[in-house]
Design a protein around this motif. Structure first.
Motif, PDB file in Angstrom:
ATOM      1  N   PHE A  64      32.860  51.478 -18.947  1.00 50.04           N
ATOM      2  CA  PHE A  64      32.122  52.160 -20.029  1.00 50.04           C
ATOM      3  C   PHE A  64      32.109  53.674 -19.844  1.00 50.04           C
ATOM      4  O   PHE A  64      31.522  54.383 -20.644  1.00 50.04           O
ATOM      5  CB  PHE A  64      30.689  51.625 -20.094  1.00 50.04           C
ATOM      6  CG  PHE A  64      29.990  51.628 -18.764  1.00 50.04           C
ATOM      7  CD1 PHE A  64      29.222  52.712 -18.365  1.00 50.04           C
ATOM      8  CD2 PHE A  64      30.117  50.539 -17.900  1.00 50.04           C
ATOM      9  CE1 PHE A  64      28.591  52.720 -17.127  1.00 50.04           C
ATOM     10  CE2 PHE A  64      29.488  50.538 -16.664  1.00 50.04           C
ATOM     11  CZ  PHE A  64      28.725  51.636 -16.277  1.00 50.04           C
ATOM     12  N   TYR A  65      32.720  54.204 -18.794  1.00 40.72           N
ATOM     13  CA  TYR A  65      32.811  55.661 -18.614  1.00 40.72           C
ATOM     14  C   TYR A  65      33.793  56.206 -19.645  1.00 40.72           C
ATOM     15  O   TYR A  65      34.996  55.937 -19.569  1.00 40.72           O
ATOM     16  CB  TYR A  65      33.310  56.036 -17.222  1.00 40.72           C
ATOM     17  CG  TYR A  65      32.392  55.681 -16.074  1.00 40.72           C
ATOM     18  CD1 TYR A  65      31.050  55.369 -16.268  1.00 40.72           C
ATOM     19  CD2 TYR A  65      32.873  55.680 -14.769  1.00 40.72           C
ATOM     20  CE1 TYR A  65      30.226  55.054 -15.212  1.00 40.72           C
ATOM     21  CE2 TYR A  65      32.053  55.370 -13.699  1.00 40.72           C
ATOM     22  CZ  TYR A  65      30.741  55.060 -13.922  1.00 40.72           C
ATOM     23  OH  TYR A  65      29.931  54.750 -12.858  1.00 40.72           O
ATOM     24  N   ALA A  93      27.823  47.486 -19.243  1.00 46.76           N
ATOM     25  CA  ALA A  93      27.075  48.394 -20.121  1.00 46.76           C
ATOM     26  C   ALA A  93      27.739  48.437 -21.491  1.00 46.76           C
ATOM     27  O   ALA A  93      28.966  48.536 -21.594  1.00 46.76           O
ATOM     28  CB  ALA A  93      27.034  49.793 -19.516  1.00 46.76           C
ATOM     29  N   ARG A  95      28.350  50.165 -25.207  1.00 49.09           N
ATOM     30  CA  ARG A  95      28.362  51.499 -25.815  1.00 49.09           C
ATOM     31  C   ARG A  95      28.641  51.395 -27.309  1.00 49.09           C
ATOM     32  O   ARG A  95      29.324  50.471 -27.764  1.00 49.09           O
ATOM     33  CB  ARG A  95      29.489  52.363 -25.206  1.00 49.09           C
ATOM     34  CG  ARG A  95      29.488  52.517 -23.695  1.00 49.09           C
ATOM     35  CD  ARG A  95      28.337  53.318 -23.144  1.00 49.09           C
ATOM     36  NE  ARG A  95      28.287  54.699 -23.575  1.00 49.09           N
ATOM     37  CZ  ARG A  95      28.825  55.723 -22.913  1.00 49.09           C
ATOM     38  NH1 ARG A  95      29.485  55.515 -21.784  1.00 49.09           N
ATOM     39  NH2 ARG A  95      28.698  56.954 -23.353  1.00 49.09           N
ATOM     40  N   SER A 100      26.450  56.074 -27.749  1.00 45.03           N
ATOM     41  CA  SER A 100      25.099  55.587 -27.453  1.00 45.03           C
ATOM     42  C   SER A 100      25.153  54.352 -26.541  1.00 45.03           C
ATOM     43  O   SER A 100      26.181  53.684 -26.429  1.00 45.03           O
ATOM     44  CB  SER A 100      24.383  55.223 -28.758  1.00 45.03           C
ATOM     45  OG  SER A 100      25.115  54.218 -29.445  1.00 45.03           O
ATOM     46  N   TRP A 101      23.998  54.074 -25.917  1.00 43.67           N
ATOM     47  CA  TRP A 101      23.889  52.933 -25.011  1.00 43.67           C
ATOM     48  C   TRP A 101      23.284  51.741 -25.745  1.00 43.67           C
ATOM     49  O   TRP A 101      22.347  51.894 -26.506  1.00 43.67           O
ATOM     50  CB  TRP A 101      23.011  53.296 -23.805  1.00 43.67           C
ATOM     51  CG  TRP A 101      23.668  54.308 -22.945  1.00 43.67           C
ATOM     52  CD1 TRP A 101      23.535  55.660 -23.024  1.00 43.67           C
ATOM     53  CD2 TRP A 101      24.607  54.066 -21.898  1.00 43.67           C
ATOM     54  NE1 TRP A 101      24.331  56.271 -22.081  1.00 43.67           N
ATOM     55  CE2 TRP A 101      25.002  55.327 -21.377  1.00 43.67           C
ATOM     56  CE3 TRP A 101      25.165  52.901 -21.342  1.00 43.67           C
ATOM     57  CZ2 TRP A 101      25.920  55.454 -20.330  1.00 43.67           C
ATOM     58  CZ3 TRP A 101      26.064  53.034 -20.305  1.00 43.67           C
ATOM     59  CH2 TRP A 101      26.432  54.297 -19.807  1.00 43.67           C
ATOM     60  N   MET A 104      22.764  45.894 -21.632  1.00 43.23           N
ATOM     61  CA  MET A 104      23.692  45.226 -20.715  1.00 43.23           C
ATOM     62  C   MET A 104      24.088  43.859 -21.249  1.00 43.23           C
ATOM     63  O   MET A 104      23.294  43.210 -21.937  1.00 43.23           O
ATOM     64  CB  MET A 104      23.014  45.018 -19.349  1.00 43.23           C
ATOM     65  CG  MET A 104      22.817  46.269 -18.530  1.00 43.23           C
ATOM     66  SD  MET A 104      24.369  47.022 -17.980  1.00 43.23           S
ATOM     67  CE  MET A 104      25.029  45.712 -16.927  1.00 43.23           C
ATOM     68  N   ARG A 134      24.436  47.107 -13.812  1.00 43.79           N
ATOM     69  CA  ARG A 134      22.982  46.968 -13.697  1.00 43.79           C
ATOM     70  C   ARG A 134      22.662  45.482 -13.852  1.00 43.79           C
ATOM     71  O   ARG A 134      23.487  44.705 -14.319  1.00 43.79           O
ATOM     72  CB  ARG A 134      22.249  47.753 -14.798  1.00 43.79           C
ATOM     73  CG  ARG A 134      22.394  49.264 -14.740  1.00 43.79           C
ATOM     74  CD  ARG A 134      21.592  49.870 -13.603  1.00 43.79           C
ATOM     75  NE  ARG A 134      21.605  51.324 -13.604  1.00 43.79           N
ATOM     76  CZ  ARG A 134      22.499  52.081 -12.984  1.00 43.79           C
ATOM     77  NH1 ARG A 134      23.496  51.515 -12.326  1.00 43.79           N
ATOM     78  NH2 ARG A 134      22.407  53.404 -13.011  1.00 43.79           N
ATOM     79  N   GLN A 324      14.429  54.928 -17.864  1.00 44.34           N
ATOM     80  CA  GLN A 324      15.543  54.386 -17.080  1.00 44.34           C
ATOM     81  C   GLN A 324      15.062  53.822 -15.740  1.00 44.34           C
ATOM     82  O   GLN A 324      15.563  52.798 -15.288  1.00 44.34           O
ATOM     83  CB  GLN A 324      16.594  55.475 -16.846  1.00 44.34           C
ATOM     84  CG  GLN A 324      17.482  55.718 -18.064  1.00 44.34           C
ATOM     85  CD  GLN A 324      18.467  56.842 -17.799  1.00 44.34           C
ATOM     86  OE1 GLN A 324      18.084  57.997 -17.672  1.00 44.34           O
ATOM     87  NE2 GLN A 324      19.720  56.511 -17.706  1.00 44.34           N
TER      88      GLN A 324
END
Length: 333
Positions: A64-65, A93, A95, A100-101, A104, A134, A324
C-alpha cells in the motif's frame, strides 16, 4: 557481487530461530513513495542498488506504499539480483484512489489476493517475509496466519512476520506457524517495547525489525516539508512538544559531533548497542542518506555512551495521533 569492506567484515544476524541470516541493517523503502515529501524514482533505484552493493540484504516494503508504486520501484532495483536480497512485504491496508485510508482487510481470501499482486509488481516468484501491516480487529489472527501458512506450503512465501502487535497476538500467531520477526517502532524516542514485547520475543525465539529508529527524522533535526509530509500531523512535530524536542535534539547533535558522528549514526548506533539481536530498518531515500546510516556500523557505542545518550534525550509526545494510537495492538497493555 561487490567486495566492498562492509560486505566482507560485517556479521549477520539471524531473524528468529527459523528465519534467514541478514545484514545487521535493513533498508526501509516506504519514503521512496512520497510519505515524507518529494522523491525521485531513479535516485530511489540507485539507493536500493547501492545498498545491495554494500551488503544490505533485507529490503522492507508494503503493497500500500504509494498504492503499489513502492513495490514497482523495488522490483526495478532488484531485477537480475533477486538472489542477493530478502524482501519483507506488509499487506492488508486499504487505500482509496485519493490516497485515503480504508482500514484493514486480512481475511484469508484477501491475503491471497494481496500476495498475487505483490508477486507481480515485485517481479518475483516468492516473498521472503510476508506480514499483515496491522491487526485487523474483524479477523482472528489465527485465520490470517493460517492463510499465510498455506502460501508458505505452496511455495509463494518463505517466512511469516508480524507488525505492531502486542503480546497476546504474538503468542496466538506463533502457535499457528513460527513467526520470524515482529516489525515495531523502536528508537531513543520510542522505547515502550522493552517492557513486555521484547521479553516475549526472546522467550519464543522471534526477532524484531525495528523501524522509526530516527523517529521519522526527529532525532536528526529533520522537519516536516509541507502538507504532503504526514509528520506535520504527528504530536512530536507540533505545538509545545516541538519546542521541547528541538532542545533534546540539539543536545543529541552536540553529543554526536563530539564523537565524530552524525546524529543519525548516533541514533542507529544506540539501537544496535541496546538490541544487538534485532535489525534496525533505516528509511534512506538517497544514496547519501544510505551511506550515512551504514557509517553507524563502524562506530559502536560503549555502555557509558549508551547511558549518556539516554540521559540527554527525553522526547515529548506520542509517536502517532490519539486515533492511530488507539488502533495499535502493540500499545494495548
Amino acid at each position: 557481487m561487490s567486495t566492498h569492506d562492509t560486505k566482507t567484515t560485517q556479521r549477520t544476524v539471524k531473524l528468529g530461530s527459523t528465519g534467514p541470516e541478514v545484514f545487521p541493517l535493513g533498508l526501509g523503502c516506504m519514503g521512496m513513495s512520497g510519505m515524507y515529501g518529494a522523491t525521485d524514482d531513479a535516485e530511489s533505484v540507485r539507493a536500493i542498488q547501492t545498498a545491495i552493493d554494500r551488503g544490505v540484504t533485507l529490503l522492507d516494503t508494503g503493497d500500500f506504499y504509494g498504492m503499489g508504486h513502492n513495490e514497482l520501484i523495488v522490483g526495478r532495483a532488484i531485477a537480475g539480483r533477486r538472489e542477493q536480497v530478502q524482501i519483507s512485504v506488509k499487506f492488508g491496508a486499504l487505500r482509496g484512489p485519493d490516497g485515503s485510508w480504508g482500514g484493514m482487510d486480512t481475511r484469508p481470501a484477501a491475503v491471497k489476493n494481496f500476495l498475487a499482486y505483490s508477486l507481480e509488481r515485485l517481479g518475483v516468484d516468492v516473498i521472503d517475509i510476508y506480514r499483515p501491516a496491522r491487526l485487523d480487529p474483524a479477523v482472528p489472527i489465527e485465520d490470517t496466519i493460517g492463510a499465510i501458512a498455506d502460501l508458505v506450503k505452496a511455495g509463494y512465501v518463505r517466512h511469516i512476520g508480524l507488525s505492531e502487535v502486542g503480546v497476546e497476538t504474538i503468542r496466538r500467531a506463533h502457535s499457528v506457524h513460527p513467526i520470524v520477526d515482529l516489525q515495531i517502532e523502536y528508537s531513543l524516542a520510542s522505547r515502550s517495547p522493552e517492557a513486555e514485547i521484547f521479553p516475549v520475543l526472546a522467550e519464543l525465539g522471534i526477532s524484531a525489525t525495528l523501524y522509526g529508529v530516527l523517529s521519522r527524522g526527529l532525532l536528526t533535526g529533520s522537519k516536516p516539508k509541507g502538507p504532503g509530509d504526514f509528520r506535520a500531523y504527528l504530536p512530536r512535530f507540533t505545538g509545545a512538544n516541538k519546542e521541547k524536542n528541538e532542545d533534546a535534539v540539539d543536545a543529541l547533535q552536540r553529543f554526536a559531533h563530539e564523537r565524530g558522528m552524525t546524529p543519525g549514526q548516533l541514533a542507529i548506533a544506540w539501537v544496535l548497542a541496546r538490541q544487538p539481536a534485532f535489525i534496525p530498518v533505516v528509511g534512506a531515500k538517497t544514496v547519501a542518506q544510505l551511506e550515512d546510516a551504514l557509517g553507524a556500523l563502524a562506530r559502536p557505542l560503549s555502555k557509558e555512551d549508551v547511558a549518556a545518550v539516554e540521559s540527554l534525550v527525553n522526547i515529548s509526545g506520542e509517536r502517532y495521533g490519539a486515533d492511530q494510537m488507539k488502533h495499535l495492538d502493540s500499545e494495548r497493555q
